[in-house]
Design an enzyme around this catalytic site. Structure first.
Site, PDB file in Angstrom:
ATOM      1  N   LEU A  80       0.837  -1.202   0.000  1.00 22.42           N
ATOM      2  CA  LEU A  80       0.000   0.000   0.000  1.00 22.42           C
ATOM      3  C   LEU A  80       0.873   1.255   0.000  1.00 22.42           C
ATOM      4  O   LEU A  80       0.565   2.249  -0.675  1.00 22.42           O
ATOM      5  CB  LEU A  80      -0.903  -0.045   1.242  1.00 22.42           C
ATOM      6  CG  LEU A  80      -2.018   0.958   1.376  1.00 22.42           C
ATOM      7  CD1 LEU A  80      -2.862   1.042   0.118  1.00 22.42           C
ATOM      8  CD2 LEU A  80      -2.895   0.590   2.573  1.00 22.42           C
ATOM      9  N   SER A  84      -8.203  -1.962   9.912  1.00 27.23           N
ATOM     10  CA  SER A  84      -8.516  -3.034   8.958  1.00 27.23           C
ATOM     11  C   SER A  84      -9.922  -3.569   9.189  1.00 27.23           C
ATOM     12  O   SER A  84     -10.462  -3.503  10.315  1.00 27.23           O
ATOM     13  CB  SER A  84      -7.511  -4.172   9.142  1.00 27.23           C
ATOM     14  OG  SER A  84      -7.913  -5.320   8.421  1.00 27.23           O
ATOM     15  N   ASN A  85     -10.462  -4.142   8.127  1.00 26.57           N
ATOM     16  CA  ASN A  85     -11.740  -4.869   8.256  1.00 26.57           C
ATOM     17  C   ASN A  85     -11.636  -5.971   9.311  1.00 26.57           C
ATOM     18  O   ASN A  85     -12.645  -6.380   9.883  1.00 26.57           O
ATOM     19  CB  ASN A  85     -12.178  -5.418   6.895  1.00 26.57           C
ATOM     20  CG  ASN A  85     -11.298  -6.540   6.378  1.00 26.57           C
ATOM     21  OD1 ASN A  85     -11.497  -7.707   6.719  1.00 26.57           O
ATOM     22  ND2 ASN A  85     -10.297  -6.218   5.554  1.00 26.57           N
ATOM     23  N   TYR A 124      -3.851 -10.092  14.793  1.00 26.52           N
ATOM     24  CA  TYR A 124      -3.681  -8.940  13.895  1.00 26.52           C
ATOM     25  C   TYR A 124      -4.887  -7.986  14.019  1.00 26.52           C
ATOM     26  O   TYR A 124      -4.725  -6.769  14.207  1.00 26.52           O
ATOM     27  CB  TYR A 124      -3.512  -9.462  12.461  1.00 26.52           C
ATOM     28  CG  TYR A 124      -3.688  -8.410  11.390  1.00 26.52           C
ATOM     29  CD1 TYR A 124      -2.766  -7.393  11.238  1.00 26.52           C
ATOM     30  CD2 TYR A 124      -4.793  -8.434  10.528  1.00 26.52           C
ATOM     31  CE1 TYR A 124      -2.932  -6.425  10.261  1.00 26.52           C
ATOM     32  CE2 TYR A 124      -4.961  -7.485   9.547  1.00 26.52           C
ATOM     33  CZ  TYR A 124      -4.024  -6.474   9.423  1.00 26.52           C
ATOM     34  OH  TYR A 124      -4.193  -5.510   8.456  1.00 26.52           O
TER      35      TYR A 124
HETATM   36  P1  NAI Z   1       2.751  -4.657   3.783  1.00 22.51           P
HETATM   37  O1  NAI Z   1       3.031  -5.826   4.667  1.00 22.51           O
HETATM   38  O2  NAI Z   1       2.966  -4.783   2.328  1.00 22.51           O
HETATM   39  O3  NAI Z   1       3.598  -3.396   4.277  1.00 22.51           O
HETATM   40  C1  NAI Z   1       3.855  -3.145   5.638  1.00 22.51           C
HETATM   41  C2  NAI Z   1       5.179  -2.397   5.723  1.00 22.51           C
HETATM   42  O4  NAI Z   1       5.441  -2.118   7.096  1.00 22.51           O
HETATM   43  C3  NAI Z   1       6.363  -3.213   5.186  1.00 22.51           C
HETATM   44  O5  NAI Z   1       7.074  -2.462   4.224  1.00 22.51           O
HETATM   45  C4  NAI Z   1       7.207  -3.494   6.407  1.00 22.51           C
HETATM   46  O6  NAI Z   1       8.612  -3.498   6.150  1.00 22.51           O
HETATM   47  C5  NAI Z   1       6.807  -2.349   7.323  1.00 22.51           C
HETATM   48  N1  NAI Z   1       6.988  -2.702   8.731  1.00 22.51           N
HETATM   49  C6  NAI Z   1       6.521  -3.828   9.352  1.00 22.51           C
HETATM   50  N2  NAI Z   1       6.911  -3.835  10.639  1.00 22.51           N
HETATM   51  C7  NAI Z   1       7.615  -2.692  10.827  1.00 22.51           C
HETATM   52  C8  NAI Z   1       8.307  -2.158  11.950  1.00 22.51           C
HETATM   53  N3  NAI Z   1       8.324  -2.779  13.129  1.00 22.51           N
HETATM   54  N4  NAI Z   1       8.959  -0.995  11.797  1.00 22.51           N
HETATM   55  C9  NAI Z   1       8.959  -0.351  10.586  1.00 22.51           C
HETATM   56  N5  NAI Z   1       8.352  -0.816   9.490  1.00 22.51           N
HETATM   57  C10 NAI Z   1       7.682  -1.984   9.610  1.00 22.51           C
HETATM   58  O7  NAI Z   1       1.254  -4.222   4.090  1.00 22.51           O
HETATM   59  P2  NAI Z   1       0.280  -3.342   3.197  1.00 22.51           P
HETATM   60  O8  NAI Z   1      -0.626  -4.213   2.451  1.00 22.51           O
HETATM   61  O9  NAI Z   1       1.066  -2.321   2.482  1.00 22.51           O
HETATM   62  O10 NAI Z   1      -0.595  -2.627   4.330  1.00 22.51           O
HETATM   63  C11 NAI Z   1      -0.208  -1.406   4.899  1.00 22.51           C
HETATM   64  C12 NAI Z   1      -1.017  -1.179   6.172  1.00 22.51           C
HETATM   65  O11 NAI Z   1      -2.392  -1.159   5.851  1.00 22.51           O
HETATM   66  C13 NAI Z   1      -0.825  -2.245   7.238  1.00 22.51           C
HETATM   67  O12 NAI Z   1      -0.865  -1.638   8.513  1.00 22.51           O
HETATM   68  C14 NAI Z   1      -2.033  -3.142   7.049  1.00 22.51           C
HETATM   69  O13 NAI Z   1      -2.376  -3.786   8.266  1.00 22.51           O
HETATM   70  C15 NAI Z   1      -3.083  -2.130   6.621  1.00 22.51           C
HETATM   71  N6  NAI Z   1      -4.120  -2.741   5.810  1.00 22.51           N
HETATM   72  C16 NAI Z   1      -3.849  -3.065   4.501  1.00 22.51           C
HETATM   73  C17 NAI Z   1      -4.834  -3.623   3.710  1.00 22.51           C
HETATM   74  C18 NAI Z   1      -4.586  -3.898   2.257  1.00 22.51           C
HETATM   75  O14 NAI Z   1      -5.553  -4.292   1.591  1.00 22.51           O
HETATM   76  N7  NAI Z   1      -3.394  -3.716   1.723  1.00 22.51           N
HETATM   77  C19 NAI Z   1      -6.156  -3.945   4.265  1.00 22.51           C
HETATM   78  C20 NAI Z   1      -6.323  -3.562   5.640  1.00 22.51           C
HETATM   79  C21 NAI Z   1      -5.342  -2.963   6.367  1.00 22.51           C
HETATM   80  C1  15L Z   2      -5.833  -6.873   5.639  1.00 22.86           C
HETATM   81  O1  15L Z   2      -5.980  -6.324   6.724  1.00 22.86           O
HETATM   82  C2  15L Z   2      -4.497  -7.220   5.095  1.00 22.86           C
HETATM   83  O2  15L Z   2      -3.493  -6.313   5.543  1.00 22.86           O
HETATM   84  C3  15L Z   2      -4.481  -7.312   3.597  1.00 22.86           C
HETATM   85  O3  15L Z   2      -3.275  -7.931   3.203  1.00 22.86           O
HETATM   86  C4  15L Z   2      -5.667  -8.124   3.082  1.00 22.86           C
HETATM   87  O4  15L Z   2      -5.532  -9.416   3.538  1.00 22.86           O
HETATM   88  C5  15L Z   2      -6.959  -7.510   3.599  1.00 22.86           C
HETATM   89  O5  15L Z   2      -6.936  -7.310   4.989  1.00 22.86           O
HETATM   90  C6  15L Z   2      -8.192  -8.354   3.255  1.00 22.86           C
HETATM   91  O6  15L Z   2      -8.980  -8.624   4.153  1.00 22.86           O
HETATM   92  O7  15L Z   2      -8.369  -8.667   2.080  1.00 22.86           O
END
Ligand code: NAI
Ligand code: 15L
Length: 274
Positions: A16, A109-110, A143
């Site tokens: 993201l 998150s959802n 989570y």
């Molecule tokens: P991702 O796993 O691709 O990216 C997370 C980033 O956080 C990674 O680059 C990682 O290196 C960094 N990270 C993890 N632990 C860390 C730490 N202790 N210190 C510094 N950096 C750290 O996840 P994504 O998909 O990009 O999601 C971003 C955020 O949005 C997350 O918080 C996720 O829970 C939330 N989210 C994402 C959804 C999606 O559909 N992509 C859905 C719901 C929530």
């Molecule tokens: C999340 O919270 C996750 O970060 C993402 O990777 C997807 O799994 C998303 O929910 C989902 O429910 O599709």
């Protein structure tokens, strides 16, 4: 509040974060990037862990707002979630408070409400009962629990310290939906940027919780608090429906994995990939 310009983007190396790095500058933001892993082609990005309080304090110094994406984004052990998502988010809020940052957009998150039964996706939108934003939190994983904690932390920092947050319960933000459940939860990257921009610029948000998705034909939840911030979604996952349903079939109401908003996160243990 003057419109924010300089924005710290944590988790900037992630899926993201990478999408938002590409889209948010067009809204006029100057992004300061933060992640525990280096970001190729971004020599000025701050490479540090959310556990490093000094690095966080320096990272937030002078920014107008923060988009907090960093953390573990799927189910993991409680110990890992505790460090990255619970303590890490607390560390960020403390750094923001100490440095006088006024607003955080928190990637919830959802899965904070994952055990909520999903509404029948096939009823017409005007007669479908959408999941309200004040539905009780029902996390489906450690989570999801950490996201529920993040929302409480945000409320606490607003009530106690006047630090504003928009908590965005993101559905699934990827280039395209990849399964039938995501037809209801998908947030296109373009709509993601629109929603983050609205969350950064709306006046007087206090702590506001919104669902984050596009205006999907098969929507399960109520976007009204997001729209009240000025968010006007432009996309709909329906263009992917025929192909995904032909490949995977419709969601089956008798299948427990399909019964709740959180989908496979609700199974024990969660099944990857879904
Ligand atoms: P991702 O796993 O691709 O990216 C997370 C980033 O956080 C990674 O680059 C990682 O290196 C960094 N990270 C993890 N632990 C860390 C730490 N202790 N210190 C510094 N950096 C750290 O996840 P994504 O998909 O990009 O999601 C971003 C955020 O949005 C997350 O918080 C996720 O829970 C939330 N989210 C994402 C959804 C999606 O559909 N992509 C859905 C719901 C929530
Ligand atoms: C999340 O919270 C996750 O970060 C993402 O990777 C997807 O799994 C998303 O929910 C989902 O429910 O599709």
């Amino acid at each position: 509040m003057p419109a924010p310009r300089t924005v710290l983007l944590t988790g900037a190396a992630g899926g993201l974060g990478t999408l938002m790095r590409g889209l948010l500058p067009a809204y006029g933001y100057e992004l300061r990037l933060f992640d525990m892993v280096p970001i190729e082609g971004e020599p000025d990005a701050i490479t540090a862990d959310l556990g490093d309080k000094d690095a966080l304090r320096e990272a937030v110094r002078g920014v107008d707002a923060i988009i907090h994406l960093a953390g573990i984004s799927l189910e993991s052990s409680f110990d890992k979630i505790l460090k990255a998502n619970i303590e890490g988010t607390y560390n960020l809020y403390e750094a923001a408070r100490e440095e006088g940052v006024r607003r955080i957009v928190f990637a919830s998150s959802n899965h904070a409400v994952g055990f909520t039964p999903r509404p029948g996706g096939d009823a017409p939108l005007d007669s479908r009962v959408l999941i309200p934003i004040d539905t009780p939190r029902r996390p489906d994983t450690f989570y999801g629990l950490s996201k529920s904690f993040g929302e409480d932390l945000a409320q606490f920092y607003w009530d106690k310290h006047g630090l504003e947050t928009v908590s965005v319960r993101i559905g699934s933000c990827f280039m395209e939906p990849t399964n039938v459940r995501m037809l209801s939860l998908w947030m296109s990257p373009g709509d993601g940027a629109r929603l983050f921009h609205a969350a950064l610029t709306a006046e007087n948000v206090g702590h506001t919780v919104v669902y984050g998705s596009s205006a999907n034909t098969r929507l399960w939840w109520d976007l009204s608090t997001a729209r009240a911030l000025g968010y006007e979604p432009q996309d709909d996952s329906e263009q992917y429906a025929e192909k995904l349903i032909a490949e995977q079939g419709e969601l089956d109401p008798d299948n427990p994995d399909h019964a709740h908003l959180g989908g496979h996160f609700c199974t024990n243990p969660p099944i990857w990939p879904y």
